[in-house]
Write a protein that holds these residues in place. Structure first.
Motif, PDB file in Angstrom:
ATOM      1  N   ALA A 172       0.823  -1.222   0.000  1.00 54.09           N
ATOM      2  CA  ALA A 172       0.000   0.000   0.000  1.00 54.09           C
ATOM      3  C   ALA A 172       0.849   1.260   0.000  1.00 54.09           C
ATOM      4  N   ARG A 173       1.884   1.316   0.827  1.00 55.63           N
ATOM      5  CA  ARG A 173       2.648   2.567   0.926  1.00 55.63           C
ATOM      6  C   ARG A 173       3.366   2.872  -0.387  1.00 55.63           C
ATOM      7  N   VAL A 174       3.843   1.835  -1.086  1.00 58.20           N
ATOM      8  CA  VAL A 174       4.498   2.034  -2.377  1.00 58.20           C
ATOM      9  C   VAL A 174       3.493   2.534  -3.405  1.00 58.20           C
ATOM     10  N   LYS A 175       2.319   1.941  -3.423  1.00 53.75           N
ATOM     11  CA  LYS A 175       1.294   2.371  -4.378  1.00 53.75           C
ATOM     12  C   LYS A 175       0.871   3.813  -4.124  1.00 53.75           C
ATOM     13  N   ILE A 176       0.782   4.211  -2.854  1.00 55.33           N
ATOM     14  CA  ILE A 176       0.399   5.595  -2.541  1.00 55.33           C
ATOM     15  C   ILE A 176       1.411   6.574  -3.127  1.00 55.33           C
ATOM     16  N   VAL A 177       2.703   6.313  -2.926  1.00 56.85           N
ATOM     17  CA  VAL A 177       3.738   7.204  -3.455  1.00 56.85           C
ATOM     18  C   VAL A 177       3.745   7.158  -4.987  1.00 56.85           C
ATOM     19  N   PHE A 178       3.582   5.970  -5.564  1.00 59.06           N
ATOM     20  CA  PHE A 178       3.497   5.824  -7.024  1.00 59.06           C
ATOM     21  C   PHE A 178       2.362   6.686  -7.578  1.00 59.06           C
ATOM     22  N   ASP A 179       1.185   6.591  -6.983  1.00 55.55           N
ATOM     23  CA  ASP A 179       0.029   7.355  -7.470  1.00 55.55           C
ATOM     24  C   ASP A 179       0.252   8.854  -7.323  1.00 55.55           C
ATOM     25  N   LEU A 180       0.896   9.281  -6.230  1.00 51.45           N
ATOM     26  CA  LEU A 180       1.174  10.706  -6.044  1.00 51.45           C
ATOM     27  C   LEU A 180       2.135  11.226  -7.113  1.00 51.45           C
ATOM     28  N   LEU A 181       3.166  10.452  -7.414  1.00 48.71           N
ATOM     29  CA  LEU A 181       4.110  10.857  -8.458  1.00 48.71           C
ATOM     30  C   LEU A 181       3.434  10.904  -9.823  1.00 48.71           C
ATOM     31  N   ALA A 182       2.636   9.866 -10.134  1.00 50.91           N
ATOM     32  CA  ALA A 182       1.950   9.824 -11.424  1.00 50.91           C
ATOM     33  C   ALA A 182       1.006  11.007 -11.582  1.00 50.91           C
ATOM     34  N   GLU A 183       0.273  11.322 -10.518  1.00 46.70           N
ATOM     35  CA  GLU A 183      -0.650  12.463 -10.558  1.00 46.70           C
ATOM     36  C   GLU A 183       0.105  13.777 -10.739  1.00 46.70           C
TER      37      GLU A 183
END
Length: 304
Positions: free
Chosen positions: A280-291
């Motif tokens: 979950a924590r990796v996906k959260i940072v991934f989504d923030l960067l992508a956004e």
């Protein structure tokens, strides 16, 4: 063939409408996409696409399969995320992030702002190009320029790599503009961007030729420093469009050789290893960067 992976490739092909473009974005061979579609057509007993030498069109049956496949894939991902113990326990801990020299795009600010509700996620921010192989193997999320390798990574493409040759107004006033790529190579001072892994200079890439500067006027392994030499009128240089566009709008740089601009089969993209698919924590940072990247390029396109 793995049926789940075949469905993922089929859905990606249906989204893009082009097998070759699908392969390019996912970092697989065009043959892999073709084989996946052929495998599913054999399994289902009907055609999913109508293909000829110039066009690829999804069939009515293919549209039905696509709608069901997208739902099934979404449910599969949700199932693993819902019942994964690691997923429930992974909102605390470090996330190692690797980026090229793009901090000026506001990515760090966007990620830190997005993590304000997740104080137990610890960003380990590695910006720059001086990453060892060991460092790279331990990266959780990153931004990279190249051909996305979707077999090993989950990716979010942000922008194609378009190359522009630029000079400062001061240098143009002294030398005039180059008449051709050959004229640029022979007569103009050029910056040399050093590949720290090979010790060689990166090549300038044009539609009909590539070359490395033979007697560069400035050398650096850092793209920002190379650009500074161009801004100061010491040399001309070739850079990604997203690097130079703000300076062009401000009048600090001028494009030359516009007919020889190149758009490579590369992307700027966000990635995370598939081994972290349900962390979950990796996906959260991934989504923030992508956004943040998506928003940056949307704003760049609108203002440009």
């Amino acid at each position: 063939m793995n049926k789940l992976e075949a469905l993922r490739l089929f859905c990606a092909a249906a989204d893009s409408g082009n097998f070759r473009q699908t392969a390019l974005l996912l970092g697989v061979s065009p043959q892999a996409v073709t084989r996946a579609v052929a495998f599913l057509e054999q399994e289902f007993g009907d055609a999913l696409f109508v293909r000829n030498t110039r066009t690829t069109a999804i069939t009515p049956f293919g549209r039905q399969v696509y709608a069901e496949a997208k739902t099934a894939l979404a449910h599969t991902d949700a199932l693993f995320q819902q019942f994964s113990r690691k997923e429930r326990e992974s909102l605390a801990g470090p996330v190692r992030v690797a980026l090229p020299e793009v901090d000026e795009w506001g990515l760090l600010e966007a990620v830190l702002h997005g993590l304000r509700d997740y104080p137990e996620i610890v960003p380990d921010w590695r910006s720059g190009n001086a990453l060892s192989n060991t460092d790279r193997e331990q990266i959780d999320v990153g931004v990279r320029v190249g051909v996305p390798q979707a077999n090993d990574f989950i990716i979010h493409p942000a922008a194609p790599l378009r190359l522009q040759t630029v000079m400062s107004p001061e240098l143009l006033a002294r030398t005039g503009a180059p008449h051709s790529v050959a004229d640029l190579r022979a007569r103009f001072p050029l910056v040399g961007l050093l590949d720290i892994n090979s010790g060689k200079l990166f090549e300038y890439d044009y539609p009909h030729t590539v070359f490395a500067p033979e007697a560069p006027a400035f050398i650096a392994p850092n793209n920002r420093h190379a650009l500074q030499a161009v801004l100061q009128g010491r040399a001309a240089g070739q850079f990604a469009a997203w690097t130079v566009q703000p300076h062009i709008r401000q009048g600090r740089l001028k494009t030359v050789l516009p007919d020889d601009e190149m758009t490579l089969n590369w992307q700027l993209y966000v990635y995370r290893p598939r081994r972290h698919r349900h962390t979950a924590r990796v996906k959260i940072v991934f989504d923030l960067l992508a956004e943040a990247l998506t928003r940056f390029f949307h704003d760049e396109t609108r203002t440009g």
